[in-house]
Design a protein around this motif. Structure first.
Motif, mmCIF file in Angstrom:
data_model
loop_
_atom_site.group_PDB
_atom_site.id
_atom_site.type_symbol
_atom_site.label_atom_id
_atom_site.label_comp_id
_atom_site.label_asym_id
_atom_site.label_seq_id
_atom_site.Cartn_x
_atom_site.Cartn_y
_atom_site.Cartn_z
ATOM 1 N N ASN A 447 0.840 -1.196 0.000
ATOM 2 C CA ASN A 447 0.000 0.000 0.000
ATOM 3 C C ASN A 447 0.886 1.261 0.000
ATOM 4 O O ASN A 447 1.960 1.298 0.584
ATOM 5 C CB ASN A 447 -0.891 -0.017 1.238
ATOM 6 N N SER A 448 0.404 2.300 -0.673
ATOM 7 C CA SER A 448 1.178 3.542 -0.797
ATOM 8 C C SER A 448 0.966 4.441 0.417
ATOM 9 O O SER A 448 0.588 5.608 0.295
ATOM 10 C CB SER A 448 0.801 4.276 -2.092
ATOM 11 N N VAL A 449 1.185 3.874 1.601
ATOM 12 C CA VAL A 449 1.139 4.618 2.862
ATOM 13 C C VAL A 449 2.282 4.122 3.733
ATOM 14 O O VAL A 449 2.870 3.067 3.482
ATOM 15 C CB VAL A 449 -0.203 4.413 3.611
ATOM 16 N N THR A 450 2.597 4.870 4.768
ATOM 17 C CA THR A 450 3.651 4.452 5.686
ATOM 18 C C THR A 450 3.090 3.887 6.978
ATOM 19 O O THR A 450 3.848 3.518 7.882
ATOM 20 C CB THR A 450 4.562 5.653 6.015
ATOM 21 N N THR A 451 1.778 3.773 7.065
ATOM 22 C CA THR A 451 1.127 3.318 8.291
ATOM 23 C C THR A 451 1.265 1.812 8.467
ATOM 24 O O THR A 451 0.840 1.037 7.606
ATOM 25 C CB THR A 451 -0.368 3.689 8.268
ATOM 26 N N ASN A 452 1.878 1.421 9.584
ATOM 27 C CA ASN A 452 2.001 -0.011 9.874
ATOM 28 C C ASN A 452 0.625 -0.652 10.002
ATOM 29 O O ASN A 452 -0.309 -0.057 10.558
ATOM 30 C CB ASN A 452 2.795 -0.227 11.171
ATOM 31 N N GLY A 453 0.523 -1.877 9.500
ATOM 32 C CA GLY A 453 -0.763 -2.583 9.512
ATOM 33 C C GLY A 453 -1.550 -2.368 8.249
ATOM 34 O O GLY A 453 -2.384 -3.198 7.886
ATOM 35 N N LEU A 454 -1.286 -1.243 7.555
ATOM 36 C CA LEU A 454 -1.974 -0.986 6.286
ATOM 37 C C LEU A 454 -1.067 -1.191 5.073
ATOM 38 O O LEU A 454 -1.536 -1.145 3.935
ATOM 39 C CB LEU A 454 -2.524 0.455 6.273
ATOM 40 N N ASN A 455 0.243 -1.380 5.319
ATOM 41 C CA ASN A 455 1.164 -1.583 4.197
ATOM 42 C C ASN A 455 1.901 -2.919 4.298
ATOM 43 O O ASN A 455 2.981 -3.102 3.755
ATOM 44 C CB ASN A 455 2.167 -0.439 4.105
ATOM 45 N N THR A 456 1.284 -3.869 5.004
ATOM 46 C CA THR A 456 1.849 -5.212 5.149
ATOM 47 C C THR A 456 1.888 -5.920 3.789
ATOM 48 O O THR A 456 1.045 -5.673 2.921
ATOM 49 C CB THR A 456 0.995 -6.036 6.126
ATOM 50 N N LEU A 457 2.871 -6.809 3.616
ATOM 51 C CA LEU A 457 2.919 -7.676 2.440
ATOM 52 C C LEU A 457 2.992 -9.127 2.907
ATOM 53 O O LEU A 457 3.751 -9.461 3.822
ATOM 54 C CB LEU A 457 4.132 -7.383 1.556
ATOM 55 N N VAL A 458 2.197 -9.990 2.276
ATOM 56 C CA VAL A 458 2.225 -11.418 2.563
ATOM 57 C C VAL A 458 1.917 -12.162 1.262
ATOM 58 O O VAL A 458 1.091 -11.700 0.462
ATOM 59 C CB VAL A 458 1.215 -11.798 3.667
ATOM 60 N N LEU A 459 2.615 -13.266 1.041
ATOM 61 C CA LEU A 459 2.394 -13.988 -0.223
ATOM 62 C C LEU A 459 2.799 -15.449 -0.093
ATOM 63 O O LEU A 459 3.923 -15.754 0.305
ATOM 64 C CB LEU A 459 3.201 -13.342 -1.357
ATOM 65 N N ASP A 460 1.859 -16.315 -0.420
ATOM 66 C CA ASP A 460 2.183 -17.740 -0.594
ATOM 67 C C ASP A 460 2.740 -17.932 -2.010
ATOM 68 O O ASP A 460 3.883 -18.328 -2.178
ATOM 69 C CB ASP A 460 0.934 -18.584 -0.369
ATOM 70 N N TYR A 461 1.925 -17.611 -3.027
ATOM 71 C CA TYR A 461 2.430 -17.692 -4.402
ATOM 72 C C TYR A 461 1.583 -16.842 -5.332
ATOM 73 O O TYR A 461 0.439 -16.489 -5.036
ATOM 74 C CB TYR A 461 2.491 -19.134 -4.905
ATOM 75 N N ILE A 462 2.194 -16.521 -6.485
ATOM 76 C CA ILE A 462 1.487 -15.933 -7.621
ATOM 77 C C ILE A 462 1.493 -16.970 -8.721
ATOM 78 O O ILE A 462 2.509 -17.614 -8.991
ATOM 79 C CB ILE A 462 2.181 -14.643 -8.097
ATOM 80 N N LYS A 463 0.350 -17.154 -9.357
ATOM 81 C CA LYS A 463 0.251 -18.130 -10.460
ATOM 82 C C LYS A 463 -0.141 -17.425 -11.745
ATOM 83 O O LYS A 463 -1.090 -16.623 -11.768
ATOM 84 C CB LYS A 463 -0.780 -19.210 -10.139
ATOM 85 N N LEU A 464 0.608 -17.729 -12.823
ATOM 86 C CA LEU A 464 0.294 -17.223 -14.157
ATOM 87 C C LEU A 464 -0.178 -18.399 -14.998
ATOM 88 O O LEU A 464 0.574 -19.352 -15.265
ATOM 89 C CB LEU A 464 1.542 -16.594 -14.803
ATOM 90 N N VAL A 465 -1.436 -18.364 -15.403
ATOM 91 C CA VAL A 465 -2.022 -19.471 -16.162
ATOM 92 C C VAL A 465 -2.189 -19.019 -17.625
ATOM 93 O O VAL A 465 -2.966 -18.096 -17.900
ATOM 94 C CB VAL A 465 -3.389 -19.884 -15.576
ATOM 95 N N PRO A 466 -1.470 -19.669 -18.564
ATOM 96 C CA PRO A 466 -1.547 -19.231 -19.958
ATOM 97 C C PRO A 466 -2.915 -19.475 -20.565
ATOM 98 O O PRO A 466 -3.557 -20.501 -20.286
ATOM 99 C CB PRO A 466 -0.470 -20.053 -20.649
ATOM 100 N N ILE A 467 -3.361 -18.534 -21.373
ATOM 101 C CA ILE A 467 -4.593 -18.682 -22.148
ATOM 102 C C ILE A 467 -4.189 -19.169 -23.519
ATOM 103 O O ILE A 467 -3.642 -18.417 -24.325
ATOM 104 C CB ILE A 467 -5.380 -17.363 -22.214
ATOM 105 N N LEU A 468 -4.431 -20.447 -23.817
ATOM 106 C CA LEU A 468 -3.937 -21.068 -25.042
ATOM 107 C C LEU A 468 -5.015 -21.120 -26.107
ATOM 108 O O LEU A 468 -6.201 -21.270 -25.816
ATOM 109 C CB LEU A 468 -3.441 -22.489 -24.730
ATOM 110 N N ASN A 469 -4.564 -21.030 -27.347
ATOM 111 C CA ASN A 469 -5.518 -21.081 -28.469
ATOM 112 C C ASN A 469 -5.999 -22.514 -28.688
ATOM 113 O O ASN A 469 -5.267 -23.468 -28.487
ATOM 114 C CB ASN A 469 -4.821 -20.573 -29.763
#
Length: 469
Positions: A447-469
């Motif tokens: 988040n574009s703020v400096t306030t703790n609790g509102l700019n936390t980052l957490v991530l298990d994973y990002i998945k990119l699923v191709p759209i195939l023809n």
């Protein structure tokens, strides 16, 4: 009877028993007094084979004290050998060596078959009745230094899959040959010192140079000890595959696009195991990348048995495209960079209550930085992707937003999305089209703020699923 007489009597009795035991176990087979060469030379029906043993010098080999097995072809079998082989010393030596193996092999050993390395480095298949495709007509003849089998055919040395590929002209062979390069084999290079900075050995320039191939380094279809099925595409099928795949491997230049596309045509045409054309499984998974193939026997133009398996020349192949152009999963904890590396990050191990499986995620909080980001690098295809994340907010009572950006964290990319409480599911973020095949910079932005609790980052994973023809 005195004690000395009793002892003498017992010694005589024991000696007689020992002599009778030795007589009982003595083998008087005259064949065991002959070595392999003597056995072969004494058989008139093996006279031609004996001549070739002498001509190639293998007569001295099988007359030595080492143990061998010899599969000796009859005169009738050898009469069909081409004069070009007989008159070429190197070819004749390879042929004769293909009939000799170290150690003793009896027809009682295969169950149902064993592969045996011959003296020319090739493997042959031994069963209770055959050696390769030739029948054993006289088996298990013991000699002083091994076993002799007489066969009704000649064991012609087979090419391995790589050798056969290079005997067939075509687009596939041409491309694979273009992957050759000169490298250093440190086992034969001359070491002249040690680099004081790295501790690595320094080799004399020009020593240890060998020809290598990038394809063989990935999947060695020349390995005589492997058992594989390999597909060679006819030029029309090769061109069809290039046309099908090029849209997913469009690179920054035409040359790079062509090379990358061809690589992705050829890299998945190897399968572990040997599959008969009449009994091809419904599904075959390629070595390394497990692309899901459905090989149609009607598309097989020719079949070649090779020393390490079987080769099919085909005019068409069919596979599931989504097993070749796969989804990309970017694990949260495997980041490349942070906006500020002095800030602490934690890797948590959790249990997903939906799947009951362990997972790990990255957690960065209380950093006090506006739009803090985590950078990831991943290889992507030139295709449109559906983008998802799993981001579990189970550590604070309030929600917070994050977004995914591409190439530059300052570029908007996807809009901010709220990380809801206790959501363990994949969340769809949007579609993104990559403009070329290769490395993609991807950012998870706080988040574009400096306030703790509102700019936390957490991530298990990002998945990119191709759209195939």
């Amino acid at each position: 009877m005195t004690r000395s007489v009793i002892i003498l009597f017992l010694l005589i009795v024991l000696s007689c028993k020992k002599d009778k035991w030795n007589d009982r176990n003595r083998i008087d087979d005259p064949a065991l007094k002959k070595d392999l060469l003597q056995m072969i030379s004494s058989n008139p029906d093996l006279s031609l084979f004996n001549t070739y043993l002498v001509k190639t010098g293998y007569d001295k080999v099988i007359a030595s004290s080492k143990t061998f097995t010899v599969w000796a072809p009859t005169n009738k079998a050898l009469q069909g050998i081409a004069p070009s082989i007989i008159n070429d010393t190197a070819q004749l030596k390879r042929l004769i060596a293909n009939h000799i193996a170290n150690q003793s092999y009896l027809t009682t050993m295969p169950s149902p078959a064993i592969r045996i390395r011959t003296l020319n480095g090739k493997n042959i298949t031994f069963t209770s009745t055959q050696i390769d495709e030739e029948h054993i007509i006289s088996a298990d003849q013991y000699t002083a230094n091994g076993i002799l089998h007489v066969v009704d055919g000649v064991l012609l040395p087979k090419m391995n899959a790589w050798e056969y590929l290079n005997s067939v002209d075509g687009l596939q062979q041409t491309f694979l040959q273009s992957l050759k390069y000169t490298g250093i084999d440190t086992t034969i290079a001359e070491q002249i010192g040690v680099d004081p900075q790295t501790g690595r050995p320094i080799y004399k320039p020009g020593t240890g140079l060998v020809e290598l191939n990038r394809f063989l380094q990935r999947t060695d279809i020349s390995n005589e000890d492997s058992l594989l099925t390999y597909v060679i595409l006819k030029d029309n099928a090769y061109t069809d595959e290039k046309s099908k795949l090029v849209q997913y491997f469009t690179d920054t230049t035409a040359a790079l696009t062509d090379t990358t596309t061809q690589w992705n045509v050829v890299k998945d045409l190897v399968f572990n195991g040997v599959y008969d054309a009449d009994n091809l499984p419904a599904v075959l998974y390629s070595v390394k990348d497990s692309v899901k193939f459905h090989l149609d026997r009607t598309a097989i133009v020719s079949v070649q048995k090779v020393s390490n398996g079987i080769v099919y020349v085909m005019d068409h192949i069919d596979y599931e495209l989504d097993s070749k152009i796969k989804p990309v999963i970017i694990e949260g904890e495997r980041f490349y960079d942070l906006k500020d590396r002095t800030k602490a990050s934690s890797v948590r191990t959790r249990i997903n209550p939906l799947t009951h499986l362990l997972f790990r995620d990255i957690y960065i909080a209380n950093h006090g930085i506006n739009a803090f980001w985590i950078n990831y690098k991943t290889v992507v295809n030139s295709v449109k992707y559906k983008v998802y994340w799993v981001a579990v907010n189970d550590f604070q009572t309030g929600t917070f937003p994050m977004r995914v950006a591409f190439k530059d964290p300052a570029v908007t990319g996807f809009p901010y999305k709220t990380v809801e409480l206790n959501n363990y599911s994949e969340v769809y973020l949007g579609d993104y089209t990559t403009d070329h095949y290769g490395l993609l910079n991807l950012y998870l932005v706080g988040n574009s703020v400096t306030t703790n609790g509102l700019n936390t980052l957490v991530l298990d994973y990002i998945k990119l699923v191709p759209i195939l023809n």
